[in-house]
Scaffold this motif. Structure first.
Motif, PDB file in Angstrom:
ATOM      1  N   MET A   1       0.838  -1.201   0.000  1.00  0.00           N
ATOM      2  CA  MET A   1       0.000   0.000   0.000  1.00  0.00           C
ATOM      3  C   MET A   1       0.874   1.253   0.000  1.00  0.00           C
ATOM      4  N   GLU A   2       0.568   2.187  -0.897  1.00  0.00           N
ATOM      5  CA  GLU A   2       1.339   3.428  -0.978  1.00  0.00           C
ATOM      6  C   GLU A   2       0.615   4.542  -0.230  1.00  0.00           C
ATOM      7  N   LEU A   3       1.393   5.257   0.580  1.00  0.00           N
ATOM      8  CA  LEU A   3       0.855   6.318   1.415  1.00  0.00           C
ATOM      9  C   LEU A   3       1.685   7.586   1.248  1.00  0.00           C
ATOM     10  N   MET A   4       1.019   8.737   1.279  1.00  0.00           N
ATOM     11  CA  MET A   4       1.746   9.998   1.352  1.00  0.00           C
ATOM     12  C   MET A   4       2.171  10.211   2.805  1.00  0.00           C
ATOM     13  N   MET A   5       3.472  10.447   3.015  1.00  0.00           N
ATOM     14  CA  MET A   5       4.013  10.516   4.367  1.00  0.00           C
ATOM     15  C   MET A   5       4.878  11.757   4.564  1.00  0.00           C
ATOM     16  N   PRO A   6       4.853  12.338   5.780  1.00  0.00           N
ATOM     17  CA  PRO A   6       5.809  13.401   6.082  1.00  0.00           C
ATOM     18  C   PRO A   6       7.222  12.835   6.072  1.00  0.00           C
ATOM     19  N   LYS A   7       8.175  13.658   5.797  1.00  0.00           N
ATOM     20  CA  LYS A   7       9.566  13.184   5.764  1.00  0.00           C
ATOM     21  C   LYS A   7      10.158  13.032   7.160  1.00  0.00           C
ATOM     22  N   THR A   8       9.505  13.648   8.158  1.00  0.00           N
ATOM     23  CA  THR A   8      10.068  13.584   9.509  1.00  0.00           C
ATOM     24  C   THR A   8       9.074  12.956  10.485  1.00  0.00           C
ATOM     25  N   MET A   9       9.608  12.251  11.485  1.00  0.00           N
ATOM     26  CA  MET A   9       8.774  11.661  12.525  1.00  0.00           C
ATOM     27  C   MET A   9       8.077  12.732  13.384  1.00  0.00           C
ATOM     28  N   PRO A  10       8.764  13.847  13.702  1.00  0.00           N
ATOM     29  CA  PRO A  10       8.076  14.857  14.529  1.00  0.00           C
ATOM     30  C   PRO A  10       6.755  15.338  13.931  1.00  0.00           C
ATOM     31  N   GLU A  11       6.665  15.468  12.599  1.00  0.00           N
ATOM     32  CA  GLU A  11       5.400  15.901  12.012  1.00  0.00           C
ATOM     33  C   GLU A  11       4.341  14.805  12.155  1.00  0.00           C
ATOM     34  N   GLN A  12       4.735  13.559  11.938  1.00  0.00           N
ATOM     35  CA  GLN A  12       3.818  12.435  12.161  1.00  0.00           C
ATOM     36  C   GLN A  12       3.299  12.447  13.598  1.00  0.00           C
ATOM     37  N   GLN A  13       4.225  12.608  14.536  1.00  0.00           N
ATOM     38  CA  GLN A  13       3.858  12.543  15.953  1.00  0.00           C
ATOM     39  C   GLN A  13       2.912  13.672  16.360  1.00  0.00           C
ATOM     40  N   GLN A  14       3.157  14.875  15.814  1.00  0.00           N
ATOM     41  CA  GLN A  14       2.267  15.988  16.141  1.00  0.00           C
ATOM     42  C   GLN A  14       0.864  15.743  15.580  1.00  0.00           C
ATOM     43  N   ILE A  15       0.804  15.219  14.369  1.00  0.00           N
ATOM     44  CA  ILE A  15      -0.503  14.911  13.766  1.00  0.00           C
ATOM     45  C   ILE A  15      -1.201  13.814  14.572  1.00  0.00           C
ATOM     46  N   GLY A  16      -0.447  12.770  14.928  1.00  0.00           N
ATOM     47  CA  GLY A  16      -1.010  11.682  15.732  1.00  0.00           C
ATOM     48  C   GLY A  16      -1.516  12.184  17.070  1.00  0.00           C
ATOM     49  N   GLU A  17      -0.746  13.052  17.722  1.00  0.00           N
ATOM     50  CA  GLU A  17      -1.146  13.598  19.026  1.00  0.00           C
ATOM     51  C   GLU A  17      -2.396  14.469  18.892  1.00  0.00           C
ATOM     52  N   PHE A  18      -2.462  15.254  17.817  1.00  0.00           N
ATOM     53  CA  PHE A  18      -3.630  16.115  17.588  1.00  0.00           C
ATOM     54  C   PHE A  18      -4.900  15.276  17.488  1.00  0.00           C
ATOM     55  N   PHE A  19      -4.853  14.227  16.673  1.00  0.00           N
ATOM     56  CA  PHE A  19      -6.046  13.398  16.496  1.00  0.00           C
ATOM     57  C   PHE A  19      -6.332  12.544  17.726  1.00  0.00           C
ATOM     58  N   ALA A  20      -5.301  12.171  18.476  1.00  0.00           N
ATOM     59  CA  ALA A  20      -5.517  11.430  19.726  1.00  0.00           C
ATOM     60  C   ALA A  20      -6.297  12.300  20.719  1.00  0.00           C
ATOM     61  N   ASN A  21      -5.909  13.582  20.821  1.00  0.00           N
ATOM     62  CA  ASN A  21      -6.618  14.504  21.717  1.00  0.00           C
ATOM     63  C   ASN A  21      -8.052  14.726  21.248  1.00  0.00           C
ATOM     64  N   LEU A  22      -8.235  14.846  19.943  1.00  0.00           N
ATOM     65  CA  LEU A  22      -9.568  15.057  19.378  1.00  0.00           C
ATOM     66  C   LEU A  22     -10.457  13.839  19.646  1.00  0.00           C
ATOM     67  N   ASP A  23      -9.911  12.643  19.420  1.00  0.00           N
ATOM     68  CA  ASP A  23     -10.669  11.414  19.687  1.00  0.00           C
ATOM     69  C   ASP A  23     -11.010  11.282  21.167  1.00  0.00           C
ATOM     70  N   HIS A  24     -10.081  11.712  22.031  1.00  0.00           N
ATOM     71  CA  HIS A  24     -10.322  11.658  23.478  1.00  0.00           C
ATOM     72  C   HIS A  24     -11.516  12.550  23.850  1.00  0.00           C
ATOM     73  N   LEU A  25     -11.557  13.749  23.278  1.00  0.00           N
ATOM     74  CA  LEU A  25     -12.665  14.666  23.562  1.00  0.00           C
ATOM     75  C   LEU A  25     -13.994  14.111  23.043  1.00  0.00           C
ATOM     76  N   ILE A  26     -13.969  13.527  21.842  1.00  0.00           N
ATOM     77  CA  ILE A  26     -15.179  12.930  21.281  1.00  0.00           C
ATOM     78  C   ILE A  26     -15.672  11.807  22.200  1.00  0.00           C
ATOM     79  N   THR A  27     -14.755  10.946  22.626  1.00  0.00           N
ATOM     80  CA  THR A  27     -15.105   9.839  23.518  1.00  0.00           C
ATOM     81  C   THR A  27     -15.654  10.349  24.842  1.00  0.00           C
ATOM     82  N   LEU A  28     -15.024  11.408  25.367  1.00  0.00           N
ATOM     83  CA  LEU A  28     -15.436  11.982  26.649  1.00  0.00           C
ATOM     84  C   LEU A  28     -16.875  12.486  26.587  1.00  0.00           C
ATOM     85  N   HIS A  29     -17.187  13.280  25.551  1.00  0.00           N
ATOM     86  CA  HIS A  29     -18.543  13.832  25.449  1.00  0.00           C
ATOM     87  C   HIS A  29     -19.569  12.747  25.115  1.00  0.00           C
ATOM     88  N   GLN A  30     -19.173  11.764  24.319  1.00  0.00           N
ATOM     89  CA  GLN A  30     -20.094  10.667  24.014  1.00  0.00           C
ATOM     90  C   GLN A  30     -20.385   9.861  25.270  1.00  0.00           C
TER      91      GLN A  30
END
Length: 402
Positions: A154-183
Motif C-alpha cells: 500500500m502506498e501512502l503519502m508521508m511526512p519526511k520527519t517523525m516529529p510531524e507524524q507525531q504531532q498529527i497523531g497527538e492532535f487526532f488522539a486529543n480530538l478522539d479523546h474529547l469525542i469519547t469523553l462527550h459521548q
C-alpha cells in the motif's frame, strides 16, 4: 501542490513523499491454536478475533486467551504495544491499537510500526484510507480478504520527519479523546434518565414512587387521561408553521427536518398545535411518537393533539408516555389486526388510567427531566461538532496522492 497538505503544524514546510507501508512497518498475520486441545486455551496471552474490534480505540484485554503452548503450536505471533490491529476479512478495515502485548487469529493483517519511521496513532488516524485500500485490493471467492503482501504494498503519502507524524497523531488522539469523553457523558446521562424514569414514577398498581422530591408525600391518584388532557381539534387557518412528531426528538419543525413534507399543498384539514400541547401520532403512539411542543404550528390529520388542563404538565405527560411500561399499555389498547394498523385515538386514550401526582410535583419532575435532556443535547452537540472538525481536518491535514 498534491504533496503538501492544506493544513499543517508550524515549522513543517517540506513536501510529503510517497512510501510503501511495508517500508515503515511489519505486517503480521495471526493464527488459531487447535480448539480440541485444552492446554492451548485459558492462558494469560491475549488473543483477539475480528468481532472484538468495534468503536474502541485501545485494546488491553481479549475475550479469549491462549497459553504459551497454544502460541507455539499455531501461527499466531506476539504483537508489541502500539501495534495497530487491522481486520483483513469478514469486514475489512476495523482497527484498534494494542495497549498490551497480544496476538490475533488469522482474520488480521496487523501493522507493527517501525518506531523510527511510523507513529502508531498517525497510521491509526488513517484507518478509513487503510479500509478503502483493503476493500479495493482484497479478493476471494468465499469472502473478500486482503493479504499481508498486499497491505505491505500500500502506498501512502508521508511526512519526511517523525516529529510531524507525531504531532498529527497527538492532535487526532486529543480530538478522539474529547469525542469519547462527550459521548460517554451523553450516554451516562441517558442511562441516568432511564434509571430515574423507572424510579420517579410508581410501578403499575402502586401509589408512591421510589424517588421523589422533598416536600411531596401524598399518594399519587389514579386518574383517567381524559380528565387531565383534552383533545384539541382546531384546524389550520392558512399560514401556520408545519410541525412533525418523531420518536427520537419529539416535536420538530419540518423546516429543520431532513425529510421534507411531500403532502398536498391543501392543509385545511391539518390540526393546530400550541406551545405546551402534547401531539402524538395515533398510529405510532405505542412506539413513542409523542412530544411536548415548544412551537405553535400545525400537524397532519394523522396526529392527535392533547392540550393539558390546569391539573396537567405537558412535559410530565410526554415523559410518562415514553416509558417502556406505558408503551406496553398503549400497545395493548391500540386497535388493529397488524402492527401497521394499530391506532390509539383520543376516545380510547382518554379512558386509560394512570397514577398521577399533583401538578406541582409534575412540574418538578418535568423540570428535572428537562435539565437532563439539556445535558444530553449539550454533550451530543459537542460530540457532533468535534466529529465534524475531525472530518474536516482529516480532509485537509493529509495531501492527496498523485
Amino acid at each position: 501542490m498534491a504533496d503538501i497538505p492544506k493544513i499543517r503544524f508550524k515549522g513543517f514546510t517540506e513536501p510529503w513523499e510517497q512510501r510503501k507501508l511495508g517500508e515503515l512497518a511489519e505486517i503480521v498475520g495471526g493464527g488459531t491454536p487447535s480448539t480440541s486441545v485444552n492446554s492451548y486455551w485459558d492462558g494469560d496471552i491475549d488473543w483477539y478475533a475480528p468481532a472484538e474490534i468495534g468503536e474502541q480505540i485501545y485494546l488491553e484485554s481479549s475475550q479469549l486467551k491462549i497459553t504459551e503452548e497454544g502460541l507455539n503450536k499455531s501461527s499466531a505471533k506476539i504483537l508489541p504495544i502500539g501495534t495497530v490491529l487491522f481486520t483483513s476479512r469478514a469486514g475489512i478495515g476495523k482497527t484498534a491499537i494494542l495497549q498490551k502485548e497480544g496476538c490475533t487469529n488469522q482474520g488480521f493483517q496487523s501493522i507493527v510500526p517501525n518506531k523510527e519511521k511510523l507513529d502508531s496513532y498517525f497510521i491509526f488516524t488513517r484507518s478509513e484510507e487503510l479500509k478503502r485500500y483493503g476493500e479495493t485490493v482484497g479478493a476471494g471467492s468465499t469472502f473478500v480478504e486482503v493479504s499481508g503482501k498486499q497491505m505491505a504494498n500500500m502506498e501512502l503519502m508521508m511526512p519526511k520527519t517523525m516529529p510531524e507524524q507525531q504531532q498529527i497523531g497527538e492532535f487526532f488522539a486529543n480530538l478522539d479523546h474529547l469525542i469519547t469523553l462527550h459521548q460517554r457523558k451523553c450516554d451516562d446521562t441517558k442511562e441516568l434518565k432511564k434509571y430515574m424514569l423507572q424510579k420517579m414514577f410508581p410501578k403499575n398498581g402502586e401509589k408512591f414512587p421510589e424517588i421523589r422530591f422533598k416536600g411531596f408525600t401524598e399518594a399519587w391518584e389514579q386518574r383517567k387521561l381524559g380528565e387531565v388532557l383534552k383533545e384539541r381539534t382546531e384546524r389550520a387557518k392558512g399560514d401556520e408553521e408545519l410541525l412533525s412528531v418523531t420518536i427520537a426528538n419529539g416535536v420538530i419543525r419540518q423546516i429543520d427536518s431532513e425529510k421534507r413534507n411531500t403532502a398536498s399543498e391543501d392543509r385545511s384539514n391539518y390540526k393546530i398545535v400550541k406551545k405546551g400541547d402534547v401531539p402524538y401520532n395515533s398510529m405510532r403512539m405505542w412506539q413513542g411518537a409523542v412530544g411536548n411542543s415548544k412551537y405553535n404550528g400545525i400537524v397532519s390529520p394523522a396526529y392527535t393533539i392533547l392540550t393539558p388542563t390546569p391539573e396537567a404538565n405537558g412535559k410530565f405527560f410526554m415523559e410518562l408516555f415514553k416509558k417502556k411500561s406505558t408503551l406496553q399499555i398503549f400497545q395493548r389498547w391500540s386497535q388493529g389486526l397488524t402492527s401497521d394498523t394499530w391506532n390509539l385515538k383520543y376516545p380510547i386514550l382518554s379512558s386509560i388510567q394512570f397514577a398521577i401526582p399533583s401538578v406541582e410535583e409534575q412540574e418538578k419532575i418535568a423540570e428535572y427531566f428537562s435539565s437532563l435532556d439539556h445535558l444530553i443535547t449539550l454533550h451530543q452537540r459537542k460530540c457532533d461538532t468535534l466529529k465534524e472538525l475531525k472530518k474536516y481536518m482529516l480532509q485537509n491535514m493529509f495531501p492527496k496522492k498523485g
